[in-house]
Scaffold this motif. Structure first.
Motif, mmCIF file in Angstrom:
data_model
loop_
_atom_site.group_PDB
_atom_site.id
_atom_site.type_symbol
_atom_site.label_atom_id
_atom_site.label_comp_id
_atom_site.label_asym_id
_atom_site.label_seq_id
_atom_site.Cartn_x
_atom_site.Cartn_y
_atom_site.Cartn_z
ATOM 1 N N LEU A 185 0.846 -1.187 0.000
ATOM 2 C CA LEU A 185 0.000 0.000 0.000
ATOM 3 C C LEU A 185 0.883 1.239 0.000
ATOM 4 N N ASP A 186 0.518 2.222 -0.795
ATOM 5 C CA ASP A 186 1.285 3.454 -0.900
ATOM 6 C C ASP A 186 1.602 4.018 0.493
ATOM 7 N N PRO A 187 2.875 4.353 0.765
ATOM 8 C CA PRO A 187 3.261 4.833 2.096
ATOM 9 C C PRO A 187 2.449 6.031 2.580
ATOM 10 N N GLU A 188 2.100 6.940 1.677
ATOM 11 C CA GLU A 188 1.310 8.098 2.077
ATOM 12 C C GLU A 188 -0.093 7.680 2.501
ATOM 13 N N LYS A 189 -0.668 6.713 1.797
ATOM 14 C CA LYS A 189 -1.988 6.210 2.179
ATOM 15 C C LYS A 189 -1.916 5.493 3.529
ATOM 16 N N GLN A 190 -0.826 4.771 3.754
ATOM 17 C CA GLN A 190 -0.643 4.127 5.059
ATOM 18 C C GLN A 190 -0.590 5.180 6.163
ATOM 19 N N ARG A 191 0.173 6.234 5.929
ATOM 20 C CA ARG A 191 0.314 7.287 6.940
ATOM 21 C C ARG A 191 -1.039 7.908 7.261
ATOM 22 N N ALA A 203 -5.567 8.613 10.924
ATOM 23 C CA ALA A 203 -7.015 8.646 11.150
ATOM 24 C C ALA A 203 -7.422 7.617 12.196
ATOM 25 N N ALA A 204 -6.853 6.414 12.102
ATOM 26 C CA ALA A 204 -7.173 5.362 13.064
ATOM 27 C C ALA A 204 -6.687 5.735 14.460
ATOM 28 N N GLY A 205 -5.486 6.283 14.548
ATOM 29 C CA GLY A 205 -4.950 6.679 15.845
ATOM 30 C C GLY A 205 -5.805 7.722 16.528
ATOM 31 N N ALA A 206 -6.231 8.720 15.764
ATOM 32 C CA ALA A 206 -7.088 9.770 16.322
ATOM 33 C C ALA A 206 -8.421 9.196 16.775
ATOM 34 N N GLU A 207 -8.983 8.287 16.000
ATOM 35 C CA GLU A 207 -10.282 7.696 16.326
ATOM 36 C C GLU A 207 -10.196 6.835 17.581
ATOM 37 N N PHE A 208 -9.202 5.978 17.673
ATOM 38 C CA PHE A 208 -9.069 5.122 18.850
ATOM 39 C C PHE A 208 -8.749 5.944 20.092
ATOM 40 N N ALA A 209 -7.925 6.978 19.943
ATOM 41 C CA ALA A 209 -7.568 7.811 21.091
ATOM 42 C C ALA A 209 -8.780 8.580 21.602
ATOM 43 N N ALA A 210 -9.640 9.011 20.697
ATOM 44 C CA ALA A 210 -10.798 9.820 21.085
ATOM 45 C C ALA A 210 -11.941 8.979 21.633
ATOM 46 N N HIS A 211 -12.125 7.771 21.113
ATOM 47 C CA HIS A 211 -13.329 7.006 21.427
ATOM 48 C C HIS A 211 -13.076 5.647 22.076
ATOM 49 N N ILE A 238 -13.104 6.305 10.388
ATOM 50 C CA ILE A 238 -11.712 6.129 9.967
ATOM 51 C C ILE A 238 -11.615 6.133 8.445
ATOM 52 N N LEU A 239 -12.530 5.428 7.804
ATOM 53 C CA LEU A 239 -12.530 5.360 6.344
ATOM 54 C C LEU A 239 -12.800 6.733 5.737
ATOM 55 N N GLU A 240 -13.741 7.446 6.340
ATOM 56 C CA GLU A 240 -14.090 8.779 5.811
ATOM 57 C C GLU A 240 -12.909 9.730 5.925
ATOM 58 N N LYS A 241 -12.224 9.711 7.073
ATOM 59 C CA LYS A 241 -11.097 10.619 7.284
ATOM 60 C C LYS A 241 -9.886 10.249 6.433
ATOM 61 N N SER A 242 -9.723 8.950 6.181
ATOM 62 C CA SER A 242 -8.542 8.506 5.442
ATOM 63 C C SER A 242 -8.766 8.455 3.936
ATOM 64 N N GLY A 243 -10.046 8.464 3.527
ATOM 65 C CA GLY A 243 -10.355 8.390 2.107
ATOM 66 C C GLY A 243 -10.130 7.008 1.521
#
Length: 207
Positions: free
Chosen positions: A9-15, A20-28, A38-43
């Motif tokens: 997977l493209d490194p930028e897409k991984q980042r 997005a996942a980190g922010a979501e898990f940390a918040a909720h 997560i999908l919406e934020k990461s595209g």
């Protein structure tokens, strides 16, 4: 289990995905974290996500693995085979001290530790955490073997038992630190490397 194909997977897409996942898990937290957000934020599309990950627990564990890899890069990697008898315990304590300093500046690591151990305690999600423990177990095995070679680790017990005992102590200490981190004064956190290494040394040093 997270698939090796993730590396394609493209490194930028991984980042973007892991941010997005980190922010979501940390918040909720884990249970309330939404894959859709997560999908919406990461595209990234849902079918793409499930191509690379089995489920939400797999995504989270992979993120933790990468966070730990980043932590170890900041601490500085070292080769157990290069350790000398004089430096063995001091080197381990020094690395632990660096880890405490880094975690002090990145408390989200503790938050993720809470989530990780909660997953480990649930039958439906514990499998996703096992591969991380297997990686640690391999590293512990190398460390014990090197310690025996240079005479600073006991050899009166089977190596597999020493590894099991060490893994048990390390997990117990890690769970305790994660559970009590917010209660500890800075001075208490800074004292942990010496205290915990003394426990490990008591367990493993030749009698």
């Amino acid at each position: 289990m997270s698939r090796n194909r993730l590396e394609n997977l493209d490194p930028e897409k991984q980042r973007v995905l892991f941010e997005a996942a980190g922010a979501e898990f940390a918040a909720h937290g884990f249970d309330s974290a939404s894959l859709n957000r997560i999908l919406e934020k990461s595209g990234i599309g849902k079918s793409t996500l499930y191509y690379y990950f089995d489920d939400k627990a797999d995504l989270f564990t992979t993120m933790v693995e990468r966070a730990i890899a980043l932590l170890f890069r900041q601490i500085g990697s070292f080769d157990p085979e290069a350790l000398t008898a004089e430096a063995f315990w001091l080197e381990l304590e020094g690395r632990y001290s660096k880890a405490v300093t880094i975690v002090n500046a990145n408390n989200w690591l503790v938050r993720f530790g809470h989530i990780f151990y909660a997953l480990r305690g649930q039958p439906k999600t514990s499998a996703a955490t096992n591969r991380l423990f297997q990686s640690v177990r391999q590293w512990v095995g190398r460390l014990i073997a090197r310690g025996q070679d240079i005479g600073v680790v006991r050899s009166d017990l089977p190596e597999s038992l020493l590894i099991d005992l060490t893994m048990g102590l390390l997990e117990t200490l890690d769970r305790w630190v994660v559970g009590h981190w917010s209660e500890l004064l800075l001075s208490q956190r800074e004292a942990m490397p010496a205290e915990h290494m003394a426990l490990l040394r008591e367990l493993l040093a030749p009698k």
